[in-house]
Design an enzyme around this catalytic site. Structure first.
Site, PDB file in Angstrom:
ATOM      1  N   TRP A 233     -41.490 -29.198 -38.490  1.00 17.60           N
ATOM      2  CA  TRP A 233     -42.180 -29.819 -37.356  1.00 17.60           C
ATOM      3  C   TRP A 233     -41.193 -30.225 -36.252  1.00 17.60           C
ATOM      4  O   TRP A 233     -41.153 -31.380 -35.817  1.00 17.60           O
ATOM      5  CB  TRP A 233     -42.978 -31.019 -37.838  1.00 17.60           C
ATOM      6  CG  TRP A 233     -44.077 -30.716 -38.808  1.00 17.60           C
ATOM      7  CD1 TRP A 233     -44.217 -29.602 -39.582  1.00 17.60           C
ATOM      8  CD2 TRP A 233     -45.191 -31.558 -39.132  1.00 17.60           C
ATOM      9  NE1 TRP A 233     -45.337 -29.694 -40.369  1.00 17.60           N
ATOM     10  CE2 TRP A 233     -45.959 -30.882 -40.108  1.00 17.60           C
ATOM     11  CE3 TRP A 233     -45.607 -32.812 -38.694  1.00 17.60           C
ATOM     12  CZ2 TRP A 233     -47.123 -31.422 -40.645  1.00 17.60           C
ATOM     13  CZ3 TRP A 233     -46.756 -33.352 -39.240  1.00 17.60           C
ATOM     14  CH2 TRP A 233     -47.515 -32.657 -40.203  1.00 17.60           C
TER      15      TRP A 233
ATOM     16  N   LYS B 205     -38.390 -15.833 -43.926  1.00 17.98           N
ATOM     17  CA  LYS B 205     -37.377 -16.890 -43.936  1.00 17.98           C
ATOM     18  C   LYS B 205     -36.824 -17.082 -45.348  1.00 17.98           C
ATOM     19  O   LYS B 205     -35.618 -17.315 -45.528  1.00 17.98           O
ATOM     20  CB  LYS B 205     -37.967 -18.196 -43.409  1.00 17.98           C
ATOM     21  CG  LYS B 205     -38.297 -18.185 -41.921  1.00 17.98           C
ATOM     22  CD  LYS B 205     -37.065 -18.053 -41.047  1.00 17.98           C
ATOM     23  CE  LYS B 205     -36.274 -19.335 -40.974  1.00 17.98           C
ATOM     24  NZ  LYS B 205     -35.120 -19.228 -40.019  1.00 17.98           N
TER      25      LYS B 205
ATOM     26  N   THR C 197     -39.905 -17.080 -34.683  1.00 18.18           N
ATOM     27  CA  THR C 197     -40.682 -18.277 -35.009  1.00 18.18           C
ATOM     28  C   THR C 197     -42.158 -18.185 -34.625  1.00 18.18           C
ATOM     29  O   THR C 197     -42.888 -19.158 -34.786  1.00 18.18           O
ATOM     30  CB  THR C 197     -40.078 -19.514 -34.323  1.00 18.18           C
ATOM     31  OG1 THR C 197     -40.015 -19.285 -32.910  1.00 18.18           O
ATOM     32  CG2 THR C 197     -38.673 -19.788 -34.847  1.00 18.18           C
TER      33      THR C 197
ATOM     34  N   TYR D 186     -44.114 -15.108 -41.937  1.00 13.74           N
ATOM     35  CA  TYR D 186     -43.017 -15.929 -41.434  1.00 13.74           C
ATOM     36  C   TYR D 186     -42.267 -16.596 -42.580  1.00 13.74           C
ATOM     37  O   TYR D 186     -41.040 -16.486 -42.701  1.00 13.74           O
ATOM     38  CB  TYR D 186     -43.542 -16.976 -40.456  1.00 13.74           C
ATOM     39  CG  TYR D 186     -42.524 -18.033 -40.081  1.00 13.74           C
ATOM     40  CD1 TYR D 186     -41.423 -17.706 -39.298  1.00 13.74           C
ATOM     41  CD2 TYR D 186     -42.660 -19.347 -40.527  1.00 13.74           C
ATOM     42  CE1 TYR D 186     -40.475 -18.670 -38.956  1.00 13.74           C
ATOM     43  CE2 TYR D 186     -41.722 -20.319 -40.193  1.00 13.74           C
ATOM     44  CZ  TYR D 186     -40.636 -19.973 -39.405  1.00 13.74           C
ATOM     45  OH  TYR D 186     -39.700 -20.936 -39.093  1.00 13.74           O
TER      46      TYR D 186
ATOM     47  N   ASP E 106     -28.496  -9.160 -30.416  1.00 15.97           N
ATOM     48  CA  ASP E 106     -29.828  -8.675 -30.757  1.00 15.97           C
ATOM     49  C   ASP E 106     -30.042  -8.830 -32.251  1.00 15.97           C
ATOM     50  O   ASP E 106     -29.456  -8.099 -33.053  1.00 15.97           O
ATOM     51  CB  ASP E 106     -29.964  -7.210 -30.335  1.00 15.97           C
ATOM     52  CG  ASP E 106     -31.342  -6.641 -30.623  1.00 15.97           C
ATOM     53  OD1 ASP E 106     -32.201  -7.391 -31.132  1.00 15.97           O
ATOM     54  OD2 ASP E 106     -31.557  -5.444 -30.346  1.00 15.97           O
ATOM     55  N   LEU E 107     -30.878  -9.792 -32.625  1.00 20.57           N
ATOM     56  CA  LEU E 107     -31.080 -10.052 -34.050  1.00 20.57           C
ATOM     57  C   LEU E 107     -31.887  -8.969 -34.754  1.00 20.57           C
ATOM     58  O   LEU E 107     -32.009  -8.992 -35.971  1.00 20.57           O
ATOM     59  CB  LEU E 107     -31.735 -11.429 -34.260  1.00 20.57           C
ATOM     60  CG  LEU E 107     -30.731 -12.585 -34.427  1.00 20.57           C
ATOM     61  CD1 LEU E 107     -30.025 -12.867 -33.119  1.00 20.57           C
ATOM     62  CD2 LEU E 107     -31.402 -13.831 -34.957  1.00 20.57           C
TER      63      LEU E 107
ATOM     64  N   ALA F 279     -34.278 -17.436 -34.575  1.00 22.24           N
ATOM     65  CA  ALA F 279     -35.235 -16.939 -35.570  1.00 22.24           C
ATOM     66  C   ALA F 279     -36.460 -16.356 -34.877  1.00 22.24           C
ATOM     67  O   ALA F 279     -36.689 -16.600 -33.687  1.00 22.24           O
ATOM     68  CB  ALA F 279     -35.675 -18.067 -36.509  1.00 22.24           C
TER      69      ALA F 279
ATOM     70  N   GLN G 182     -34.858 -24.795 -29.291  1.00 20.27           N
ATOM     71  CA  GLN G 182     -34.763 -26.253 -29.295  1.00 20.27           C
ATOM     72  C   GLN G 182     -33.469 -26.759 -29.929  1.00 20.27           C
ATOM     73  O   GLN G 182     -32.776 -27.606 -29.354  1.00 20.27           O
ATOM     74  CB  GLN G 182     -35.969 -26.846 -30.032  1.00 20.27           C
ATOM     75  CG  GLN G 182     -37.301 -26.559 -29.369  1.00 20.27           C
ATOM     76  CD  GLN G 182     -38.437 -27.304 -30.048  1.00 20.27           C
ATOM     77  OE1 GLN G 182     -38.679 -28.480 -29.790  1.00 20.27           O
ATOM     78  NE2 GLN G 182     -39.150 -26.620 -30.935  1.00 20.27           N
TER      79      GLN G 182
ATOM     80  N   ASP H  57     -39.899 -25.358 -43.934  1.00 15.32           N
ATOM     81  CA  ASP H  57     -40.798 -25.775 -45.006  1.00 15.32           C
ATOM     82  C   ASP H  57     -41.812 -24.688 -45.363  1.00 15.32           C
ATOM     83  O   ASP H  57     -42.453 -24.754 -46.414  1.00 15.32           O
ATOM     84  CB  ASP H  57     -41.553 -27.043 -44.599  1.00 15.32           C
ATOM     85  CG  ASP H  57     -42.382 -26.845 -43.352  1.00 15.32           C
ATOM     86  OD1 ASP H  57     -41.795 -26.623 -42.277  1.00 15.32           O
ATOM     87  OD2 ASP H  57     -43.635 -26.895 -43.437  1.00 15.32           O
TER      88      ASP H  57
END
Length: 284
Positions: free
Chosen positions: A145, A124, A57, A120, A31-32, A55, A10, A97
């Site tokens: 969000w 992060k 996610t 997750y 390639d992460l 990420a 996004q 968050d």
């Protein structure tokens, strides 16, 4: 030239709209799960700045896939940040968050104690720590969000379900700030610009989320109202909607620091929602 990790996500899609000259590395080019390959891509491109908008996610899937989540969310950003520090260029990492435990009802500042509730959030947070340890000129942008006209997100899910059903049950005890991806992208570009001009006076951890804070149920009601859908929104507690990963109840973020250092104010997510609905109408 700026380098962005991420291509179809996004925020990456919105960054491409705002800065089409940037180089975007999707999974086919970066390639992460191979952190050193990501660092090598930075050294080869020698950009003026790097944003990591990629990420792992899948919050629930991370609970059973912690090794991959750690590679992508922790080790890869740390490797990117080290490469940027070596080259003397700014690095911006997008975070979440979910690094907090969601307790209380007050907005969390950047200095508030962290306490992720699942894999997750933990990965992060480890990524944040790796970026900070790399030194150089860096910033971490925690947001919440996220929604847009692209990919899978709450807005698109509510639109689909609202068109199919007369009544939807939506969690009402999780509170946070819905954040348009377009506003996150604009904030990222503003931050990078200022960090390049004032590398010694800007950087660190920042919060950025839409206003006003609301519940998922409140967000859903606004979606129905703006989209002209008649589905009734019935409020339920998180306990009635169990998921593999625990969600934080309090996702309120204190966003005063980013306003002070970069002049970036919290966007009204209701205005962003109207723009997203218009984009989706145009696509249809």
């Amino acid at each position: 030239m700026m380098l962005v990790f991420g291509h179809t996500g996004q925020v990456a899609r919105e960054l491409a709209a705002l800065d089409p000259k940037a180089i975007f590395l999707g999974r086919d080019r970066a390639d992460l799960t191979d952190p050193e390959a990501c660092a090598a891509a930075i050294r080869a491109a020698r950009p003026r700045a790097v944003i990591n908008a990629a990420a792992y996610t899948a919050v629930d899937r991370a609970e059973t896939d912690p090794d991959t989540a750690h590679l992508v969310n922790a080790e890869a950003p740390a490797a990117m940040a080290r490469a940027c520090a070596d080259l003397g260029i700014p690095f911006l990492q997008i975070s979440t968050d979910y690094v907090f435990d969601g307790a209380g009802d007050q907005p969390r500042s950047e200095d508030a104690p962290t306490g992720p509730l699942g894999v997750y959030g933990a990965t992060k947070l480890a990524g944040e720590q790796g970026v900070a340890a790399a030194g150089g000129t860096w910033a971490i942008l925690r947001t919440s969000w996220v929604f847009s006209a692209h990919g899978a997100n709450f807005v698109k899910t509510m639109l689909r379900l609202g068109a199919e059903r007369d009544r939807l049950t939506v969690v009402a005890d999780q509170i946070g700030g819905p954040t348009p991806a377009a506003d996150i992208a604009a904030a990222c570009l503003r931050m990078i610009s200022v960090m390049r001009d004032r590398p010694d006076t800007t950087g660190g951890i920042y919060h950025f989320a839409g206003a006003p804070d609301t519940s998922w149920a409140g967000f859903a009601r606004e979606i129905m109202a703006q989209a002209g859908l008649g589905a009734d929104i019935a409020e339920i507690p998180t306990a009635d909607y169990p998921t593999p990963a625990t969600r934080p109840l309090n996702s309120r973020l204190d966003c005063s620091r980013i306003a002070r250092d970069f002049g970036i104010k919290r966007p009204d997510w209701r205005i962003g929602l109207a723009k997203v609905l218009e984009q989706l109408k145009d696509k249809a």
